[in-house]
Write a protein that holds these residues in place. Sequence first.
Motif, PDB file in Angstrom:
ATOM      1  N   VAL A 143       0.857  -1.176   0.000  1.00  0.00           N
ATOM      2  CA  VAL A 143       0.000   0.000   0.000  1.00  0.00           C
ATOM      3  C   VAL A 143       0.893   1.225   0.000  1.00  0.00           C
ATOM      4  N   ASN A 144       0.643   2.159  -0.897  1.00  0.00           N
ATOM      5  CA  ASN A 144       1.380   3.418  -0.917  1.00  0.00           C
ATOM      6  C   ASN A 144       0.599   4.448  -0.118  1.00  0.00           C
ATOM      7  N   PHE A 145       1.277   5.148   0.756  1.00  0.00           N
ATOM      8  CA  PHE A 145       0.624   6.147   1.597  1.00  0.00           C
ATOM      9  C   PHE A 145       1.251   7.506   1.338  1.00  0.00           C
ATOM     10  N   VAL A 146       0.435   8.487   1.020  1.00  0.00           N
ATOM     11  CA  VAL A 146       0.912   9.853   0.857  1.00  0.00           C
ATOM     12  C   VAL A 146       0.216  10.714   1.896  1.00  0.00           C
ATOM     13  N   ALA A 147       0.992  11.262   2.810  1.00  0.00           N
ATOM     14  CA  ALA A 147       0.423  12.117   3.853  1.00  0.00           C
ATOM     15  C   ALA A 147       0.009  13.447   3.246  1.00  0.00           C
ATOM     16  N   MET A 148      -1.108  13.986   3.711  1.00  0.00           N
ATOM     17  CA  MET A 148      -1.582  15.276   3.218  1.00  0.00           C
ATOM     18  C   MET A 148      -1.091  16.386   4.141  1.00  0.00           C
ATOM     19  N   TYR A 149      -0.812  17.534   3.549  1.00  0.00           N
ATOM     20  CA  TYR A 149      -0.470  18.699   4.337  1.00  0.00           C
ATOM     21  C   TYR A 149      -1.731  19.236   5.001  1.00  0.00           C
ATOM     22  N   ASN A 150      -1.595  19.750   6.193  1.00  0.00           N
ATOM     23  CA  ASN A 150      -2.702  20.385   6.900  1.00  0.00           C
ATOM     24  C   ASN A 150      -2.624  21.886   6.688  1.00  0.00           C
ATOM     25  N   ALA A 156     -11.271  28.571  10.269  1.00  0.00           N
ATOM     26  CA  ALA A 156     -11.660  29.320  11.464  1.00  0.00           C
ATOM     27  C   ALA A 156     -12.101  30.705  11.027  1.00  0.00           C
ATOM     28  N   THR A 157     -13.033  31.278  11.783  1.00  0.00           N
ATOM     29  CA  THR A 157     -13.532  32.619  11.460  1.00  0.00           C
ATOM     30  C   THR A 157     -12.875  33.713  12.296  1.00  0.00           C
ATOM     31  N   ASN A 158     -11.954  33.328  13.193  1.00  0.00           N
ATOM     32  CA  ASN A 158     -11.251  34.332  13.998  1.00  0.00           C
ATOM     33  C   ASN A 158      -9.928  33.761  14.502  1.00  0.00           C
ATOM     34  N   GLY A 159      -9.088  34.653  14.992  1.00  0.00           N
ATOM     35  CA  GLY A 159      -7.761  34.266  15.435  1.00  0.00           C
ATOM     36  C   GLY A 159      -7.733  33.329  16.621  1.00  0.00           C
ATOM     37  N   GLU A 160      -8.616  33.548  17.578  1.00  0.00           N
ATOM     38  CA  GLU A 160      -8.641  32.687  18.769  1.00  0.00           C
ATOM     39  C   GLU A 160      -8.975  31.245  18.403  1.00  0.00           C
ATOM     40  N   THR A 161      -9.961  31.063  17.540  1.00  0.00           N
ATOM     41  CA  THR A 161     -10.321  29.713  17.100  1.00  0.00           C
ATOM     42  C   THR A 161      -9.167  29.091  16.329  1.00  0.00           C
ATOM     43  N   ALA A 162      -8.498  29.878  15.505  1.00  0.00           N
ATOM     44  CA  ALA A 162      -7.358  29.377  14.739  1.00  0.00           C
ATOM     45  C   ALA A 162      -6.251  28.864  15.666  1.00  0.00           C
ATOM     46  N   LEU A 163      -5.932  29.630  16.700  1.00  0.00           N
ATOM     47  CA  LEU A 163      -4.898  29.208  17.644  1.00  0.00           C
ATOM     48  C   LEU A 163      -5.305  27.943  18.386  1.00  0.00           C
ATOM     49  N   SER A 164      -6.582  27.825  18.692  1.00  0.00           N
ATOM     50  CA  SER A 164      -7.092  26.618  19.340  1.00  0.00           C
ATOM     51  C   SER A 164      -6.927  25.396  18.425  1.00  0.00           C
ATOM     52  N   ILE A 165      -7.223  25.567  17.149  1.00  0.00           N
ATOM     53  CA  ILE A 165      -7.047  24.474  16.187  1.00  0.00           C
ATOM     54  C   ILE A 165      -5.570  24.090  16.109  1.00  0.00           C
ATOM     55  N   MET A 166      -4.694  25.082  16.108  1.00  0.00           N
ATOM     56  CA  MET A 166      -3.262  24.804  16.015  1.00  0.00           C
ATOM     57  C   MET A 166      -2.733  24.072  17.246  1.00  0.00           C
ATOM     58  N   GLU A 167      -3.379  24.265  18.383  1.00  0.00           N
ATOM     59  CA  GLU A 167      -2.989  23.530  19.588  1.00  0.00           C
ATOM     60  C   GLU A 167      -3.401  22.067  19.505  1.00  0.00           C
ATOM     61  N   GLN A 168      -4.491  21.787  18.773  1.00  0.00           N
ATOM     62  CA  GLN A 168      -5.025  20.428  18.701  1.00  0.00           C
ATOM     63  C   GLN A 168      -4.461  19.611  17.548  1.00  0.00           C
ATOM     64  N   ASP A 169      -4.111  20.262  16.433  1.00  0.00           N
ATOM     65  CA  ASP A 169      -3.643  19.561  15.241  1.00  0.00           C
ATOM     66  C   ASP A 169      -2.381  20.216  14.712  1.00  0.00           C
ATOM     67  N   HIS A 170      -1.530  19.406  14.118  1.00  0.00           N
ATOM     68  CA  HIS A 170      -0.338  19.947  13.466  1.00  0.00           C
ATOM     69  C   HIS A 170      -0.792  20.669  12.194  1.00  0.00           C
ATOM     70  N   ILE A 171      -0.410  21.921  12.045  1.00  0.00           N
ATOM     71  CA  ILE A 171      -0.766  22.712  10.865  1.00  0.00           C
ATOM     72  C   ILE A 171       0.525  23.033  10.111  1.00  0.00           C
ATOM     73  N   ASP A 172       0.555  22.697   8.821  1.00  0.00           N
ATOM     74  CA  ASP A 172       1.725  22.950   7.997  1.00  0.00           C
ATOM     75  C   ASP A 172       1.726  24.359   7.421  1.00  0.00           C
ATOM     76  N   CYS A 173       0.524  24.877   7.140  1.00  0.00           N
ATOM     77  CA  CYS A 173       0.406  26.190   6.505  1.00  0.00           C
ATOM     78  C   CYS A 173      -0.833  26.893   7.036  1.00  0.00           C
ATOM     79  N   ILE A 174      -0.687  28.170   7.367  1.00  0.00           N
ATOM     80  CA  ILE A 174      -1.831  28.967   7.806  1.00  0.00           C
ATOM     81  C   ILE A 174      -1.989  30.143   6.842  1.00  0.00           C
ATOM     82  N   ILE A 175      -3.202  30.288   6.331  1.00  0.00           N
ATOM     83  CA  ILE A 175      -3.552  31.386   5.435  1.00  0.00           C
ATOM     84  C   ILE A 175      -4.538  32.251   6.197  1.00  0.00           C
ATOM     85  N   ALA A 176      -4.141  33.463   6.532  1.00  0.00           N
ATOM     86  CA  ALA A 176      -4.972  34.316   7.385  1.00  0.00           C
ATOM     87  C   ALA A 176      -5.306  35.632   6.698  1.00  0.00           C
TER      88      ALA A 176
END
Length: 142
Positions: A28-35, A62-82
């Motif tokens: 099985v070939n596995f390609v990880a996706m960027y977050n 996310a619709t605001n900065g606080e929610t975005a930071l919360s998401i980043m604490e829970q999941d590894h994020i490779d790229c953030i577009i703000a």
Amino acid sequence: MLLFLWRMDNIWDFRQQANLTSGGWGEVNFVAMYNVLVVDDEIATLRSLERALRREYRVFSATNGETALSIMEQDHIDCIIADYRMPGMNGIELLEKALRKYPDTIRIVLTAYTNEELLREAINRTSVHGFVSKPWDTEEMD
């Protein structure tokens, strides 16, 4: 695919081969996706970017900065577009916090207001990797 995200392949290479031949199951070939995390207070913009990115990236929004930071604490994020202009914490403030806490995350500013002062502020305060103008050219998303 967004034109500016080509840099992700130059910075990281998450493509991996997983050989699961034990037990006769075959290979099985596995390609990880960027977050990718998209942050904008305009829901229509979020949905449009999600549609453009979801085929090749795992997209968080996310619709605001606080929610975005919360998401980043829970999941590894490779790229953030703000988005630059948002109520409360603006995009530069968000990317500045992301830089301090997650320095390897690619930071991109999304804005309808590209001027020299904005560019200077974003580069000096957050070491952004790129800018996307609103509205964007759909062909840039391929």
